[in-house]
Design an enzyme around this catalytic site. Sequence first.
Site, PDB file in Angstrom:
ATOM      1  N   PHE A 158       0.871  -1.184   0.121  1.00 45.86           N
ATOM      2  CA  PHE A 158       0.105   0.040  -0.074  1.00 45.86           C
ATOM      3  C   PHE A 158       0.964   1.288  -0.019  1.00 45.86           C
ATOM      4  CE2 PHE A 158      -2.283   3.499   1.637  1.00 45.86           C
ATOM      5  CZ  PHE A 158      -3.634   3.392   0.780  1.00 45.86           C
ATOM      6  N   ASP A 171       9.435   2.691   1.646  1.00 48.18           N
ATOM      7  CA  ASP A 171       8.424   3.109   2.199  1.00 48.18           C
ATOM      8  C   ASP A 171       8.146   3.189   3.543  1.00 48.18           C
ATOM      9  OD1 ASP A 171       5.560   4.379   2.841  1.00 48.18           O
ATOM     10  OD2 ASP A 171       4.592   3.583   1.048  1.00 48.18           O
ATOM     11  N   LYS A 225       2.489   9.846   8.183  1.00 47.28           N
ATOM     12  CA  LYS A 225       1.840   9.361   9.224  1.00 47.28           C
ATOM     13  C   LYS A 225       2.255   9.846  10.619  1.00 47.28           C
ATOM     14  CE  LYS A 225      -1.051   5.685   7.349  1.00 47.28           C
ATOM     15  NZ  LYS A 225      -0.799   4.908   6.176  1.00 47.28           N
TER      16      LYS A 225
HETATM   17  C1  LIG Z   1      -0.726   5.274   4.655  1.00 45.11           C
HETATM   18  C2  LIG Z   1       0.165   4.966   3.751  1.00 45.11           C
HETATM   19  C3  LIG Z   1       0.498   5.574   2.652  1.00 45.11           C
HETATM   20  C4  LIG Z   1      -0.623   6.698   2.210  1.00 45.11           C
HETATM   21  O1  LIG Z   1      -0.225   7.934   3.218  1.00 45.11           O
HETATM   22  P1  LIG Z   1      -1.677   9.054   2.905  1.00 45.11           P
HETATM   23  O2  LIG Z   1      -1.010   9.873   3.930  1.00 45.11           O
HETATM   24  O3  LIG Z   1      -2.738   8.303   3.217  1.00 45.11           O
HETATM   25  O4  LIG Z   1      -1.613   9.641   1.597  1.00 45.11           O
HETATM   26  C5  LIG Z   1       1.542   5.158   1.936  1.00 45.11           C
HETATM   27  N1  LIG Z   1       2.361   4.297   2.214  1.00 45.11           N
HETATM   28  C6  LIG Z   1       2.315   3.341   3.380  1.00 45.11           C
HETATM   29  C7  LIG Z   1       3.261   2.502   3.733  1.00 45.11           C
HETATM   30  C8  LIG Z   1       1.031   3.611   4.239  1.00 45.11           C
HETATM   31  O5  LIG Z   1       0.793   2.989   5.440  1.00 45.11           O
END
Ligand SMILES: *Cc1c(COP(=O)(O)O)cnc(C)c1O
Length: 403
Positions: free
Chosen positions: A146, A231, A260
């Site tokens: 994700f 990420d 986050k």
């Molecule tokens: C939540 C998340 C995203 C996306 O972040 P948003 O602030 O919702 O756009 C991207 N990568 C990872 C691993 C995430 O957990």
Amino acid sequence: MSTAERPAGWAGTPVTGAELTERYQGAVMNTFGVPARVLARGEGSTVWDVDGNRYLDLLGGIAVNSLGHAHPAIVEAVTTQLQTLGHVSNFFISEPQVRLAEKLLSLLRADGRVFFANSGAEANEAAFKAARRTGRTKVVATEGSFHGRTMGALALTSKAQYREPFEPLPGHVTFVPYGDVAALEAAVDDSVAAFVVEPIQGEAGVVDAPEGYLRAAREITSRHGALLWVDEVQTGVGRTGDWFAHTAAGIVPDLVTLAKGLGGGIPIGAMIALGDAATLLGPGQHGTTFGGNPVATAAALAVIETIESEGLLAHVVARGDQLADGLERHARVEKVTGRGLLRGVVLTEPRSADVVTAAYDAGLIVNAPTPDRLRLAPALVLTEDEAAHAVATISAVLDEVLA
Ligand SMILES: *Cc1c(COP(=O)(O)O)cnc(C)c1O
């Protein structure tokens, strides 16, 4: 609700959860389904809904509220910065932005440059564009990944249900099974721009990478001149008990994305490019109006400085072990995944949605990322008593739902 049940300082208008939920459905776009509760106030790891019910928050706004709710350090940093200089655009420099960039690079112990964005998806969009500047276009991502909901980030996200309604997405992305070194070896050649990977897959339900996976990924990408793009939007900034989850593997990536937990509740994202990758994007090649905003960067500095001054990294390890050890004793828990305060609770039956509903009724906020997994991502300041209460309450809820 009697007045006595209202939390101290409760100043809400006398509106009920049922009424606000109905108004929400009439005015707010239906992209999230109908949320289960209407929250009014929070303090530390506790939140109260508008009807006066109290919850122990084990989700922390999905790994966002690193210091819990209404932490004085964030309130103070944001208030003071907003009173001083709230926004300037990227035609101008502000000190908090420079200090935060320097701080992030020093925590990563590497030379590089930081691009500030406003969310995880945007941090990944910036990295996607940086990857394209290598002169190569192919990106390898992982199954179960994700990376966000904007078109570029969505192209890297594997879930068919999220992707298919919006195709065609930006191209040249292929997916390999997460954790499979041989598959990665087969997918990465000299035409690949980047391999993008989460150190622990958060949205997939807190799925751990096998030992050695990130080191293998570093070795394979380096050998083919491809970028290793980690990420850390969910895993970064202390969540796993290290500043960044990838540092436990002893590797230095080329691109790191954060969001986050970085701002502790104030929206901010960052794309950090290390070494030679730092100059992939040049003047005019990327931009944002809000990115690097003084208020957001001051909030992130407050988060990082508080993690340091309160020794929260060691605390996260201790509280995470407490949760995992306690929950693993339950007969309905197959195993507990993740590290520090990012945990997946794998149930013996695919009933996580029912467990979440019963947990709300028992005064506990958890989340169900998959049918058989609960996710816990509480504030890094979760106390020992709160963790004990969490284990006891989740255990009681599992007894009740999975009897
Ligand atoms: C939540 C998340 C995203 C996306 O972040 P948003 O602030 O919702 O756009 C991207 N990568 C990872 C691993 C995430 O957990």
